[in-house]
Each structure stands twice: as C-alpha cells, then as structure tokens.
Design an enzyme around this catalytic site. Sequence first.
Site, PDB file in Angstrom:
ATOM      1  CB  SER A   3      36.472  33.844  25.756  1.00 36.24           C
ATOM      2  OG  SER A   3      36.319  33.716  24.697  1.00 36.24           O
ATOM      3  CB  THR A  18      62.881  60.323  56.545  1.00 37.04           C
ATOM      4  OG1 THR A  18      63.486  60.807  57.704  1.00 37.04           O
ATOM      5  CG2 THR A  18      63.033  61.636  55.221  1.00 37.04           C
ATOM      6  CG  HIS A  19      63.748  56.600  58.504  1.00 43.78           C
ATOM      7  ND1 HIS A  19      64.458  55.568  57.832  1.00 43.78           N
ATOM      8  CD2 HIS A  19      64.477  57.621  58.177  1.00 43.78           C
ATOM      9  CE1 HIS A  19      65.454  55.787  57.147  1.00 43.78           C
ATOM     10  NE2 HIS A  19      65.627  57.223  57.406  1.00 43.78           N
ATOM     11  CB  SER A  74      32.739  50.868  64.315  1.00 39.48           C
ATOM     12  OG  SER A  74      32.528  49.844  65.150  1.00 39.48           O
ATOM     13  CE  LYS A 102      36.852  52.010  64.789  1.00 37.44           C
ATOM     14  NZ  LYS A 102      38.487  51.736  64.914  1.00 37.44           N
ATOM     15  CD  GLU A 150      41.306  51.084  56.591  1.00 37.37           C
ATOM     16  OE1 GLU A 150      41.751  51.343  57.650  1.00 37.37           O
ATOM     17  OE2 GLU A 150      39.920  50.985  56.482  1.00 37.37           O
ATOM     18  CD  GLN A 168      39.354  31.939  25.501  1.00 33.50           C
ATOM     19  OE1 GLN A 168      39.080  31.908  24.222  1.00 33.50           O
ATOM     20  NE2 GLN A 168      38.658  31.124  26.334  1.00 33.50           N
TER      21      GLN A 168
HETATM   22  N1  ARG Z   1      38.280  33.639  22.406  1.00 35.98           N
HETATM   23  C1  ARG Z   1      39.788  33.726  21.568  1.00 35.98           C
HETATM   24  C2  ARG Z   1      40.668  34.709  22.488  1.00 35.98           C
HETATM   25  O1  ARG Z   1      40.164  35.496  23.349  1.00 35.98           O
HETATM   26  C3  ARG Z   1      39.517  34.316  20.264  1.00 35.98           C
HETATM   27  C4  ARG Z   1      40.531  33.739  19.441  1.00 35.98           C
HETATM   28  C5  ARG Z   1      40.566  32.221  19.287  1.00 35.98           C
HETATM   29  N2  ARG Z   1      41.447  31.744  18.180  1.00 35.98           N
HETATM   30  C6  ARG Z   1      41.747  30.385  18.185  1.00 35.98           C
HETATM   31  N3  ARG Z   1      42.759  30.234  17.171  1.00 35.98           N
HETATM   32  N4  ARG Z   1      41.094  29.577  18.949  1.00 35.98           N
HETATM   33  O2  ARG Z   1      41.676  34.483  22.540  1.00 35.98           O
END
Ligand code: ARG
Length: 454
Positions: free
Chosen positions: A22, A155-156, A277, A283, A290, A322
Amino acid sequence: MGLWGGRFTGQTSDLFKEFNDSLPVDYRMAEQDIIGSVAWSRALASVNVLTADEQQKLEAALNALLAEVQADPKVILQSDAEDIHSWVEGKLIDAVGDLGKKLHTGRSRNDQVATDLKLWCRKQGEELSELLAALIDALVTLAEREQDTVLPGYTHLQRAQPVTFAHWCLAYVEMFERDKQRLANALELMNASPLGCGALAGTAYAIDREALAQDLGFARATRNSLDSVSDRDHVLELLSVASISSVHLSRMAEDIIFYNTGEAGFLEMGDEVTSGSSLMPQKKNPDAMELIRGKAGRVVGSLTGMMVTMKALPLAYNKDMQEDKEGLFDTVDTWSICLKMAILCIESIKVNKERTYQAAQQGYSNATELADYLVAKGIPFREAHHIVGRAVVGAIAANKPLEDMPIAELKTFSDQIEDDVYQHLTIEACLEKRVAKGGTSKEQVKAALAAYKK
Ligand code: ARG
C-alpha cells in the site's frame, strides 16, 4: 529481514507483492506515522522498555526523517517497502541500527494505521474547514454587492417569484455553513486516539493511553481495543461530509451554468475560469462549473465504495480495510480543489442586473401578489388563486404582463380589482413584502448579511 519474514520460508510472488503493498497510496501518511512513532517511543520510555537515552536517540532520528519527508514526500515512492509503517521502521533501523528494532514493541500496524489515518483526517479536516470558510466569505461578498439585484426565483425551473441575487448567494452560504458544522462534528467524534490498542486485544505494556492521546493532540483515548483497530467511521464520516458538500457545490454549479447560458444571460464568468471551443469561436464555456458538477459523482462513489467495503466485515482488523485510503485521499483532494475553484468562480462573476430584472418581470412572477391583493379585499385565497389563474391565461393571450393589462380588462376577472392594484404588482412590492424572517426583503437580507459578518 522483512516485517513478518520469520514465519515464512518461501518467496512471495511479485504479483502478490504488487497487489498487497500500500506504499504507493499510504506514503501520504508519512508525517503522521512519524509523529505517532515519536509519541509511541515516549510511551515505551514511560514503561521502561526504552531508556531515556534510547528514546532521545529514536526521537532525534524520527525528527530527521520527518524533515526529509517534508522536503520531498515522493522519495518514499522509490522504496519497495510494503507500506508507510514498514518504510518508517526500515529507515529508522538504517539510521540507528538495532535500537530502531525496539520501537515496534507492544504496537501493531493495526493500531498504528488507525492512529495515522485519524491524524491525517484531522489535519485535512482543518484545512477543508478553512476552505469552506473562504467560500462562505466569497459568497457573502458577492451578496453584499448584489443586494439590489433582482433575480427571478424558480421552482420546477419555471419562474416563480422574484428574489434578490444576494438572497440566492445566502442560500448557498447556509449550505456551506452546515457543511462546516458537519465537518466540525465529524472531527470532534474522531478525536480519540486508538494508539496502544495493539493488534486487537490491547497492549501488554501498562501504558497510560490517555497521556499518549494528549501527546498526539487527541482529546481522549478510545475505549475498546477491538473497536479501535476496526473502526473506520471517521473515514465514512469524512466521505459523507464531503459527499453532501459536493452535492451542494454541484447544485450551485448547475445554477451558475444555467444563469450563464445565452438564453438566461444573467451573469458572465471571468476569462480565468472559462474555456473556449476549438471549433466555434463564439463560445465561452463554464468548464470549471461543469467539472465541479461532474466531480461530485466521483466523491459520492467513494462514499458508496467504502460503505460497501466495510459492510459485514468481521471484527477486528481485516486487510479489506486497507482499501479505505485511496477513495478517501482522492475525495479530500477533489473536494478541496472544487472548493478552491468555486471560490475563484464566485469572485469572477459579473451579474447582468438588467437581464435579471427583465427576466423577473416576465413569467408572471407577480401572480401571487395579485392573489394576495384579492385576499386583502376579502376574497378567500383559494378563490383568489382561481381568479388570478384565469387572469394569467388572459394576459398570456394578450401577450402582456399582468401589470400592463388595463384596469377594465383586469376587472373582467374580478370587480374587486381597482386602480390601486398596480402598485402591488411591481417587482419592488413583491420583494418588500417578504419581511418575515428568512425572506428576500431588503431588510431581511441585510439582517442575514450582518449576522454572517459576525
Ligand atoms: N497497510 C495496512 C493498512 O493500510 C497496514 C495495516 C496492516 N495490518 C495487518 N495486520 N496486515 O491497512
């Protein structure tokens, strides 16, 4: 030596590593992970797991690392560490050797990640609150400037009754004020430290978790370790506040897009927030608005995504959780840039008073006034409503607004209509009658503005 390598003899597959890591997302919590680690080292010293000297060494190394990541957070991405927690620990060991291996005593990545993320939410929440305040300021400034500008109220999407442009601005001020309050409520509820809850059962060291919470700037420590490591309410709440606020932003954007059309011509947006545009030279497109309208979809999608991820997860920590960061980080970034963009757009708006006045005059938006006039002459409202409905049909047939119908013609709908009717049919009369609290009369709008400025 990896984080959890002792139990394993085989190699993890490259695909699994890529899937499981992660760091590419959670590197953004480096600062919080380091701050949490400093606090944890102090807690360990307080129960004599670390000597004062060891603690000082760790704290100094962590502070040096903090300076490094603040200077350039992206350097973290060059590492192949699993997540930000293992990255910080690895860097610490690089810096101070074996001493660095003591820091994780009594701590789990489960209470660590919960703590980091709450710290991150708090920091972002405070910045978002300031952005909401700045948007409110921009709207109040525009409202002050456009107090005398008449705008058809709808309204509407049918012209209903005239209001002032200031009144329109202050309607959105109300929404963003509520968002600010909601955000403050969410920050208050999440203001409890999970650190010291370990993997799920609590830590085996007699740490004063309240003192540890104070050290990290939390109002209190959480109460139950199982809940502490598996609670992601703060993520859901922040996503929810962001979603509601994005809905508000998208509604404001839609109003502005409509007001900015050639058909309405009520306002013009600045060159700095519009685009042209490639084909049609005439334009000037309200792209910023948007995009604000469109991005609300992604924000609400992240809330839905996280709700479904959390649904039916057993206690306590599961790796599913995670998945909490990608949507949250994206949401916070998106909400934040939308608020900044909205401020710039609001500041750039030029209202075309003549057009809004003309539009408010058309569409029979003073029909209610005629009905109220008849009520004042003793006709029950339901009957007055019917009479005015017929008068409007007559006026449409004559291709005239009500106030341009000669008295003789108006009398054909009710002989109670007299010459004094015309003074009730002006836009000014329509506006000035709305004197009860929250109405669009000048007095009420002034009072509302004065209240916001306080
Ligand atoms: N990278 C993990 C998370 O964001 C950290 C916690 C990991 N804990 C575990 N028991 N593997 O959730």
